[in-house]
Scaffold this motif. Structure first.
Motif, PDB file in Angstrom:
ATOM      1  N   GLY A   9       0.864  -1.178   0.000  1.00 45.51           N
ATOM      2  CA  GLY A   9       0.000   0.000   0.000  1.00 45.51           C
ATOM      3  C   GLY A   9       0.901   1.228   0.000  1.00 45.51           C
ATOM      4  N   GLU A  30       4.109  -8.381  -1.881  1.00 49.03           N
ATOM      5  CA  GLU A  30       2.690  -8.024  -1.963  1.00 49.03           C
ATOM      6  C   GLU A  30       1.873  -9.254  -2.364  1.00 49.03           C
ATOM      7  N   LYS A  31       0.813  -9.468  -1.609  1.00 43.46           N
ATOM      8  CA  LYS A  31      -0.074 -10.611  -1.852  1.00 43.46           C
ATOM      9  C   LYS A  31      -0.738 -10.562  -3.230  1.00 43.46           C
ATOM     10  N   GLY A  51      -9.333   2.231  -7.172  1.00 45.59           N
ATOM     11  CA  GLY A  51     -10.032   1.443  -6.161  1.00 45.59           C
ATOM     12  C   GLY A  51     -10.381   2.237  -4.921  1.00 45.59           C
ATOM     13  N   GLY A  52      -9.484   3.096  -4.461  1.00 44.70           N
ATOM     14  CA  GLY A  52      -9.692   3.751  -3.167  1.00 44.70           C
ATOM     15  C   GLY A  52      -9.445   5.242  -3.188  1.00 44.70           C
ATOM     16  N   VAL A  55      -8.850  11.715  -3.179  1.00 42.19           N
ATOM     17  CA  VAL A  55      -8.558  13.084  -2.742  1.00 42.19           C
ATOM     18  C   VAL A  55      -7.101  13.114  -2.289  1.00 42.19           C
ATOM     19  N   GLU A 242       1.895 -14.285  -0.674  1.00 37.14           N
ATOM     20  CA  GLU A 242       1.459 -13.848   0.654  1.00 37.14           C
ATOM     21  C   GLU A 242       2.483 -14.297   1.703  1.00 37.14           C
ATOM     22  N   VAL A 243       2.809 -13.407   2.617  1.00 34.78           N
ATOM     23  CA  VAL A 243       3.643 -13.824   3.758  1.00 34.78           C
ATOM     24  C   VAL A 243       2.702 -14.500   4.739  1.00 34.78           C
ATOM     25  N   ASN A 272       3.187  -3.549   6.458  1.00 33.68           N
ATOM     26  CA  ASN A 272       2.153  -2.624   5.990  1.00 33.68           C
ATOM     27  C   ASN A 272       0.804  -3.348   6.061  1.00 33.68           C
ATOM     28  N   LEU A 306     -16.768  -0.557   4.056  1.00 31.49           N
ATOM     29  CA  LEU A 306     -17.130   0.262   2.894  1.00 31.49           C
ATOM     30  C   LEU A 306     -17.812  -0.597   1.842  1.00 31.49           C
ATOM     31  N   LEU A 427      -7.477  -8.122   1.223  1.00 28.34           N
ATOM     32  CA  LEU A 427      -6.450  -7.227   1.772  1.00 28.34           C
ATOM     33  C   LEU A 427      -6.059  -7.609   3.207  1.00 28.34           C
ATOM     34  N   GLY A 471      -5.508   7.253   5.807  1.00 30.22           N
ATOM     35  CA  GLY A 471      -5.461   8.357   4.846  1.00 30.22           C
ATOM     36  C   GLY A 471      -4.056   8.399   4.264  1.00 30.22           C
ATOM     37  N   VAL A 472      -3.948   8.856   3.023  1.00 29.45           N
ATOM     38  CA  VAL A 472      -2.639   8.836   2.362  1.00 29.45           C
ATOM     39  C   VAL A 472      -1.598   9.674   3.131  1.00 29.45           C
ATOM     40  N   PRO A 473      -1.919  10.911   3.572  1.00 36.42           N
ATOM     41  CA  PRO A 473      -0.898  11.638   4.340  1.00 36.42           C
ATOM     42  C   PRO A 473      -0.502  10.908   5.627  1.00 36.42           C
ATOM     43  N   VAL A 475      -0.529   7.553   6.255  1.00 36.03           N
ATOM     44  CA  VAL A 475       0.305   6.361   6.073  1.00 36.03           C
ATOM     45  C   VAL A 475       1.694   6.748   5.517  1.00 36.03           C
TER      46      VAL A 475
HETATM   47  C1  LIG Z   1     -12.596   3.405  -0.967  1.00 34.79           C
HETATM   48  C2  LIG Z   1     -11.533   4.200  -0.226  1.00 34.79           C
HETATM   49  C3  LIG Z   1     -11.408   5.559  -0.472  1.00 34.79           C
HETATM   50  C4  LIG Z   1     -10.422   6.296   0.167  1.00 34.79           C
HETATM   51  N1  LIG Z   1     -10.272   7.623  -0.133  1.00 34.79           N
HETATM   52  C5  LIG Z   1      -9.210   8.294   0.356  1.00 34.79           C
HETATM   53  C6  LIG Z   1      -8.904   9.591  -0.136  1.00 34.79           C
HETATM   54  O1  LIG Z   1      -9.611  10.113  -0.998  1.00 34.79           O
HETATM   55  N2  LIG Z   1      -7.803  10.225   0.351  1.00 34.79           N
HETATM   56  C7  LIG Z   1      -6.993   9.635   1.292  1.00 34.79           C
HETATM   57  O2  LIG Z   1      -5.992  10.253   1.686  1.00 34.79           O
HETATM   58  N3  LIG Z   1      -7.260   8.398   1.762  1.00 34.79           N
HETATM   59  C8  LIG Z   1      -8.332   7.716   1.301  1.00 34.79           C
HETATM   60  N4  LIG Z   1      -8.576   6.446   1.722  1.00 34.79           N
HETATM   61  C9  LIG Z   1      -7.719   5.874   2.767  1.00 34.79           C
HETATM   62  C10 LIG Z   1      -6.393   5.414   2.198  1.00 34.79           C
HETATM   63  O3  LIG Z   1      -6.608   4.846   0.947  1.00 34.79           O
HETATM   64  C11 LIG Z   1      -5.774   4.358   3.080  1.00 34.79           C
HETATM   65  O4  LIG Z   1      -5.747   4.769   4.440  1.00 34.79           O
HETATM   66  C12 LIG Z   1      -4.355   4.043   2.629  1.00 34.79           C
HETATM   67  O5  LIG Z   1      -4.259   3.919   1.238  1.00 34.79           O
HETATM   68  C13 LIG Z   1      -3.952   2.763   3.299  1.00 34.79           C
HETATM   69  O6  LIG Z   1      -2.631   2.494   2.981  1.00 34.79           O
HETATM   70  P1  LIG Z   1      -1.796   1.469   3.801  1.00 34.79           P
HETATM   71  O7  LIG Z   1      -0.355   1.872   3.670  1.00 34.79           O
HETATM   72  O8  LIG Z   1      -2.307   1.315   5.184  1.00 34.79           O
HETATM   73  O9  LIG Z   1      -1.905   0.081   3.013  1.00 34.79           O
HETATM   74  P2  LIG Z   1      -3.103  -0.713   2.316  1.00 34.79           P
HETATM   75  O10 LIG Z   1      -3.568   0.039   1.160  1.00 34.79           O
HETATM   76  O11 LIG Z   1      -4.050  -1.167   3.328  1.00 34.79           O
HETATM   77  O12 LIG Z   1      -2.277  -1.946   1.761  1.00 34.79           O
HETATM   78  C14 LIG Z   1      -1.832  -3.005   2.552  1.00 34.79           C
HETATM   79  C15 LIG Z   1      -1.289  -4.068   1.595  1.00 34.79           C
HETATM   80  O13 LIG Z   1      -0.786  -5.172   2.343  1.00 34.79           O
HETATM   81  C16 LIG Z   1      -1.044  -6.349   1.581  1.00 34.79           C
HETATM   82  N5  LIG Z   1      -0.961  -7.495   2.482  1.00 34.79           N
HETATM   83  C17 LIG Z   1      -1.724  -7.740   3.581  1.00 34.79           C
HETATM   84  N6  LIG Z   1      -1.337  -8.884   4.173  1.00 34.79           N
HETATM   85  C18 LIG Z   1      -0.314  -9.372   3.439  1.00 34.79           C
HETATM   86  C19 LIG Z   1       0.518 -10.532   3.541  1.00 34.79           C
HETATM   87  N7  LIG Z   1       0.363 -11.404   4.524  1.00 34.79           N
HETATM   88  N8  LIG Z   1       1.474 -10.727   2.610  1.00 34.79           N
HETATM   89  C20 LIG Z   1       1.656  -9.829   1.596  1.00 34.79           C
HETATM   90  N9  LIG Z   1       0.897  -8.722   1.444  1.00 34.79           N
HETATM   91  C21 LIG Z   1      -0.066  -8.488   2.355  1.00 34.79           C
HETATM   92  C22 LIG Z   1      -2.443  -6.124   1.043  1.00 34.79           C
HETATM   93  O14 LIG Z   1      -2.708  -6.945  -0.071  1.00 34.79           O
HETATM   94  C23 LIG Z   1      -2.359  -4.632   0.661  1.00 34.79           C
HETATM   95  O15 LIG Z   1      -1.920  -4.472  -0.665  1.00 34.79           O
HETATM   96  C24 LIG Z   1      -9.562   5.673   1.101  1.00 34.79           C
HETATM   97  C25 LIG Z   1      -9.692   4.307   1.359  1.00 34.79           C
HETATM   98  C26 LIG Z   1     -10.657   3.577   0.698  1.00 34.79           C
HETATM   99  C27 LIG Z   1     -10.736   2.100   0.973  1.00 34.79           C
END
Ligand SMILES: Cc1cc2nc3c(=O)[nH]c(=O)nc-3n(C[C@H](O)[C@H](O)[C@H](O)COP(=O)(O)OP(=O)(O)OC[C@H]3O[C@@H](n4cnc5c(N)ncnc54)[C@H](O)[C@@H]3O)c2cc1C
Length: 486
Positions: A9, A30-31, A51-52, A55, A242-243, A272, A306, A427, A471-473, A475
């Motif tokens: 992510g 990445e899975k 997908g997500g 903004v 997948e791990v 992550n 969601l 996920l 949120g992107v900022p 994470v």
């Molecule tokens: C529909 C939606 C709309 C959103 N809109 C916004 C927005 O407009 N602006 C904003 O700032 N934020 C938005 N967000 C929030 C933001 O997208 C997330 O908070 C952020 O992208 C999460 O990132 P992350 O680093 O936590 O990882 P994630 O995106 O949660 O990714 C985690 C990754 O880990 C992988 N994984 C999990 N377990 C394993 C394993 N055992 N082995 C290998 N891989 C694994 C998963 O497959 C996944 O790819 C939105 C979220 C959603 C769902």
């Protein structure tokens, strides 16, 4: 130094790049067969569905990752500021165009309730103070020591972080519509405005500080740009694996095991993946023997789920803004049902995304690309989405036909939807929550899952479930914390 990052992510990608810049040998696993996690892209018959995240705020956090390697971000991605940030709609037809233009904001507030203009000015000033402390000072520091948390408490109490965002906003604003508009930001990170700590009021100011942006070609193009950069700088990327185990020697992390039984040694493992799922499924539970940690983990409350319906239409809906937020009449009741009662409510509020309003490349010529997102209970609800999914899709189409897109149903030519089951099964997110654990005060900073594991040596976390949050900022900032602790 060998570092393995689990999950690609935004948080995992940023962690990989930051560790590579510190000369670690980095492997990102990445899975899925593609990168991005919640920011994955689904392409169908000429439509590009992000997908997500849609903004983009605080874009400097994205640019920094290219600059770490002396690369120019504009050679990889194109980020465009938007003039109108959100169009808010109410059941009675009231609409409000929310933007960074303060004159227009005040004119519109005046039309709804002229007595709230001064309150709005004071609210913005107060959220700047929260932003200075909560974002500029504390978003990229590690909260792994209780003493450090205690040192912050007086300032946090002065900033009224014991209040909810809705309650803070209500102390400045009297009109209910304006209260909803100005307190909706927790929903963007998975929280209920009525219970989320007012620290998250900082998002209101963060938007004003740097604006709201769109990534041309979709948010997926940022992920694509990062993937190119990671390949150039020598990060090994393993996709579609997948791990399933993190290997330990007592409390020391020594490596990981993949789903095909391959083992890889590592000095550090950065997850992550969702922290509760990591502690429960990938690690030896018997070693999680801190009673305090068990108590903390078991009492966690999870963010909403969601329902996201992606659709393409054979005509364009030119009157629909890039970002629309529609409040149902029973707004609070809907949120109570999602977060507390864990049941569905027909009086939904929704967020509608129309990227083709800004970027024609997202849909075939003369057609339009959308997603509509409805907050729903997470899978603690035991809702059977194989039955409810279709009903929810039809409900939201009916609402959108009535609210802003006449004859929508007959114009849809491409569609699919995701439910909390996708977040849980694909996920690996506990209870299929959209944003990991909720952003409550009792689950923030020291009380969240720590960036440096409180149990294992060599184990770290980035992403939505750790500090500072979703949120992107958020994470991207969680990955910045690593700079100081690894
Ligand atoms: C529909 C939606 C709309 C959103 N809109 C916004 C927005 O407009 N602006 C904003 O700032 N934020 C938005 N967000 C929030 C933001 O997208 C997330 O908070 C952020 O992208 C999460 O990132 P992350 O680093 O936590 O990882 P994630 O995106 O949660 O990714 C985690 C990754 O880990 C992988 N994984 C999990 N377990 C394993 C394993 N055992 N082995 C290998 N891989 C694994 C998963 O497959 C996944 O790819 C939105 C979220 C959603 C769902």
């Amino acid at each position: 130094m060998n570092s393995i990052v689990i999950g690609a992510g935004f948080g995992g990608i940023a962690a990989s790049l930051r560790l590579k810049a510190k000369n670690h040998k980095v492997t990102l696993i990445e899975k899925q067969n593609d990168l991005g996690g919640r920011a994955r892209v689904f392409k169908k018959n000429g439509f590009t569905f992000d997908g997500g995240p849609t903004v983009i705020t605080a874009p400097y956090l994205i640019f920094e990752l290219f600059e770490l390697f002396n690369k120019k971000p504009e050679d990889y991605i194109k980020i465009k500021p938007l003039d109108i940030w959100y169009r808010f709609l109410f059941e009675d037809g009231t609409s409000f165009e929310y933007s960074g233009n303060e004159t227009s904001m005040k004119n519109q507030i005046e039309k709804i309730n002229k007595n709230d203009v001064k309150g709005y000015e004071n609210l913005v000033k107060f959220t700047q103070k929260i932003f200075d402390k909560g974002f500029l000072e504390l978003s990229a520091v590690s909260f792994d020591r209780p003493f450090f948390m205690m040192q912050q408490l007086p300032a946090l109490f002065k900033l009224k972080s014991y209040k909810s965002v809705y309650s803070l906003v209500s102390s400045y604003i009297k009109n209910e519509k304006l209260r909803r508009i100005l307190s909706m930001h927790p929903l963007l990170v998975g929280g209920n405005p009525f219970t989320t700590t007012s620290i998250y009021g900082l998002i209101l100011y963060l938007e004003k500080k740097w604006g709201i942006h769109y990534s041309m070609g979709g948010t997926g193009n940022i992920i694509k740009g990062f993937e190119k950069l990671m390949n150039e700088v020598g990060i090994e990327i393993i996709k579609g694996r997948e791990v399933n185990k993190i290997i330990t020697d007592g409390k020391k992390i020594t490596g990981i095991q993949l789903d095909n039984q391959t083992k890889i040694d590592a000095n550090n493992v950065i997850c992550n993946a969702d922290p509760p799922a990591v502690y429960e499924k990938m690690l030896n539970r018997n070693t999680n023997n801190s009673l305090f940690f068990k108590w903390k983990k078991n009492r966690m409350e999870y963010s909403m789920g969601l329902f996201v319906y992606y659709f393409g239409t054979k005509k364009t809906y030119d009157d629909v803004e890039h970002h629309t937020i529609k409040f149902g009449n029973k707004y609070k009741e809907h949120l109570d049902d999602i977060f507390d009662n864990k049941k569905l409510n027909n009086d939904i509020s929704y967020y509608l995304h129309r990227p083709s309003a800004t970027d024609k490349s997202m849909a075939p010529e003369g057609q339009d690309c959308f997603y509509v997102l409805i907050p729903v209970p997470n899978n603690q609800s035991k809702i059977d989405w194989s039955i409810e999914g279709e009903k929810m899709k039809n409900l939201v189409i009916d609402k959108m036909e009535k609210d802003l897109m006449p004859n929508l149903r007959e114009n849809i030519i491409e569609d699919f939807y995701l439910t909390p089951d996708y977040f849980e099964k694909e996920l690996n997110t506990k209870y299929g929550s959209g944003f990991s654990i909720q952003p409550k005060f009792s689950q923030s900073a020291y009380f969240r899952f720590h960036n440096k594991s409180e149990i294992y040596d060599g184990l770290y976390f980035v992403g939505a479930g750790t500090h500072p949050g979703a949120g992107v900022p958020g994470v991207l900032s969680s990955a910045k914390v690593l700079d100081k602790i690894i």
